[in-house]
Design an enzyme around this catalytic site. Structure first.
Site, short mmCIF file in Angstrom:
data_model
loop_
_atom_site.label_atom_id
_atom_site.label_comp_id
_atom_site.label_asym_id
_atom_site.label_seq_id
_atom_site.Cartn_x
_atom_site.Cartn_y
_atom_site.Cartn_z
N HIS A 24 0.82 -1.21 0.00
CA HIS A 24 0.00 0.00 0.00
C HIS A 24 0.85 1.27 0.00
O HIS A 24 1.88 1.34 0.63
CB HIS A 24 -0.98 0.02 1.19
CG HIS A 24 -0.39 -0.29 2.51
ND1 HIS A 24 -1.17 -0.70 3.56
CD2 HIS A 24 0.87 -0.28 2.98
CE1 HIS A 24 -0.40 -0.91 4.60
NE2 HIS A 24 0.84 -0.66 4.29
N ASN A 25 0.40 2.22 -0.76
CA ASN A 25 0.99 3.57 -0.80
C ASN A 25 2.34 3.63 -1.49
O ASN A 25 2.99 4.68 -1.48
CB ASN A 25 1.14 4.16 0.62
CG ASN A 25 -0.12 4.01 1.45
OD1 ASN A 25 -1.23 4.14 0.94
ND2 ASN A 25 0.04 3.72 2.73
#
Lengths: 352, 352, 352
Positions: free
Chosen positions: B238-239
């Site tokens: 994520h991210n």
């Protein structure tokens, strides 16, 4: 497929003692065996013979270890004979020859009537599937693929167009074979895809674990040799050639054009650079790293990043663990040398 | 898409010699080329020029190496021009605009009429799919996803809801994008899921290998920049932000919020801690490990766990291999110093 | 599921300041928060308090840091309370109880009427699925599998026959559970498959990431304990036992019969040999390697290949980086000792 102890012994070509008419229904481990279980005695489990609590119908073990009065089949290689027995008691599923109504078979595909197609199987044009093969739910067979006899493809396997598969091959769920290899040429501005138009050949008796990926050749062929066994989540790049009866454990990655010769054994999470070669029968330990172009010789076990013969690796690793002592010794020697200098000069060591 | 040698040379903007009217139908490698093959001469393959056995219709190679009488297109970067030629001879498949009768398209999805849907494709509500895209068998497009033009999604690709995909993106079989990132907070008793409600953006001209997984942002966005190429079985957490024209080889894993800037090249089985940053154009060798928060600078090649500049890594690795000699020298020095002590004391070394 | 600041504070059992009637609709990160966002202040983000630009409806943070006039819920563990708040604002999707017309459910399967079946789901004979569970597109549930209540299986999950799954389990896209483990016995000529006829048990509240693979037991059971969380592309081999509330990051591989006890935390790309044991609560850093049979003790953090306590690993790694200096010192000492020898002998060092 049940049988009696006597029948099993005959099947294995072994002698036995005890109740030859006793029925065997399954293989079990020692702890959970019951009155229809065949078990084997591994080398770690001999302690149980003293406690005498084998609950199984029959135990495979060396003749000299067999407790009197126990049903036993005598084997000097009990694990191997247990595997052979299991192949009889728990045979591979046979095709039922059914075609689920939701299977999507393109008109130009050739599927033997003995083939079993699960729900939502897709077979594209020009594909051919041999006698007795089983395609489980959601398998996708691309255009022009060719499968042999008695293969089992578990749910969600994807074969890109043109993949060739031999007889008795088992592909576990989520295997992808024939996808494009990974090759690009940078022009200073963008990446051009190097052509990935080659072939994939998976020979007889290969088994490949779940979610493993096998790229097609770029211009040549990616080949998995007969009898080789590949675990889950392995990556096989374009143009790789795997020999016969090779073992490759989970999460290993093999870069382009690398060759693994017959009977090699590769641990898990090993990484191979491209154009490497593992010679026949070499063993490579888990997490090892093989540099591009490296030749790993037959007749030894290898370990480490980059790989070294195991004995060398162990020695280096032991010394690595002793670096603090080496550093301390080095510091001590420096002091002693300063003392010696001072003694020779007939003066105290200079303060520094 | 066949063409003549003359047409190909013009297309590539290059000069040629020989029979400009000769027809080219495919790219091949030297060993398997035939009378309609275009081949290129790699730097390792120049030996073939002496033996003179190029069977191809035409060879791409530097002008100075071209044997007289051979059909040849002159290129100073033959591998690149070969890739460019292949893009013409083996173009990406074009959508046939067909929708297989078994495709399940939710009423609220918007699919251009030029889109090709394979068997058993699923498109959920609110999804939009641009002109000329191809969705192969069993692809699943979640609610509200948005795909651009001329994408190819191979069998079994899964896009969770809301994933945004640009133009000409290729996702290979089994790619999963938009799944929840991995974040939990332990309250001493059980794990609470940290929210994973962010976005995934895959920009134009990205290609992603089979069974690779791309998590959605937790609160922000996971982004794969335009032109980047990602191999099989890669994990993008994520991210993570991947820049443009980045290359990431198989089985590499990138932890949360790490940034890989434009034109970086990452080997296989590399691991990145979270919040690391790889600066523009840096190169990281296979199996390397990048610590959380680490900045990997532009302009160098890195290797090892943890990563170091390649020159430093090589030196350290060489010394690691010489630890036994260092240990032996250290032991020898200890003895010599004992001898020196004894000599100074005018006595023999004390037995110990 | 929206609520007011006052309601949220009550739900969390916390106090607040400011406008208790203000409505919260979602969690956000600080940078993208808006007038309906709940945010939290991580330990790295305190700088924002000085600039005073929090745009959110409400911020979770320690009471002492709360700027006067800001809507704030006071929490000494804001990240944990943020996760708890998110579980309310963004609840797990609830089953709609719908069965897509393309789902293929065998007549002998037992599916609660509250279960939601997506398109092209396959449920084989004898399988049972508990209340409120959701099976997304293309999920395949093998014969005799048993799922509990309120599970979510994302697209393309494959359960082989007989897999048992507890309540509230989340399996992300492409998870394969129950596939055959990897075990063969070589008879000198070919590989015999060791039987892979055991079970898989996935207990309550487990979450498993995309494309992760979980082998069934060979003769015993592979077990994932309650509350454990496993990331993407992880490999769990046969007979592995994972305890409760264990965390395992992406691309880690666990070999056969290894035991990971409760509350252990395992980084990414870690490799475990077989029959290893990680004691309760031990922490193993990314890319570590655990040798077969190794016991990793409670109460420490481990790193490296093979694993060592982190402090030891750091020290060794630092010394590894200083090998060039050690080598130089060693060479210098050799020279000095030669000088000392010469001095004692009253002569110049012998040329060598």
């Amino acid at each position: 497929m049940t049988c009696t102890i006597g029948q099993m012994a005959a099947l294995l070509g072994l002698e036995y003692q005890g109740d030859g008419a006793r029925r065997l229904e399954r293989v079990s481990k020692l702890e959970t065996a019951d009155e229809v279980s065949l078990v084997f005695l591994g080398s770690d489990e001999r302690g149980i013979l003293r406690t005498g609590r084998i609950q199984a119908a029959c135990v495979l073990l060396p003749r000299l270890l067999a407790p009197p009065g126990t049903n036993a089949i005598f084997s000097e290689q009990p694990k191997l004979d247990f595997a052979r027995a299991a192949a009889h008691l728990h045979p591979r599923p046979a095709s039922r020859g059914t075609k689920h109504s939701t299977a999507c078979v393109a008109p130009g595909a050739t599927i033997d009537e003995s083939v079993e197609l699960g729900p939502l199987v897709v077979v594209e044009n020009g594909a051919r599937i041999g006698k007795g093969s089983i395609l489980r739910a959601g398998v996708v067979i691309g255009e022009g693929c060719c499968l042999g006899r008695e293969c089992i493809l578990h749910p969600g396997v994807v074969l890109y167009p043109g993949v060739q598969v031999g007889d008795r091959v088992i592909l576990h769920a989520g295997v992808v074979a024939g996808c494009d290899g990974f090759g690009y040429v940078f022009d200073g501005n963008s990446q051009w895809k190097f052509p990935q138009v080659g072939a994939v050949v998976i020979e007889d008796d290969v088994e490949i674990g779940s979610n493993t990926t096998i790229d097609r050749g770029s211009l040549g062929t990616t080949r998995i040799g007969a009898g080789s066994k590949i675990d889950n989540l392995v990556q096989i790049a374009h143009n790789v050639e795997i020999g016969k009866n090779v073992i490759i454990a989970a999460q290993t990655g093999i870069s382009g054009s690398t060759i693994i010769e017959d009977n090699a054994v590769i641990g898990g999470q090993v990484g191979f650079g491209d154009h490497a070669r593992v010679q026949r029968g070499a063993v490579i330990g888990s997490k090892a790293g093989v540099l591009p172009g490296k030749i790993v010789r037959s007749g030894d076990v290898y370990w480490g990043i980059p790989v070294r013969p195991l004995r060398e690796y162990k020695r280096l690793n032991a010394l690595f663990g002793r670096l603090p002592e080496m550093k301390a010794e080095l510091d001590q020697l420096k002091k002693e040398i300063a003392v010696l200098h001072a003694a020779i000069r007939g003066s105290r060591p200079e303060s520094k």
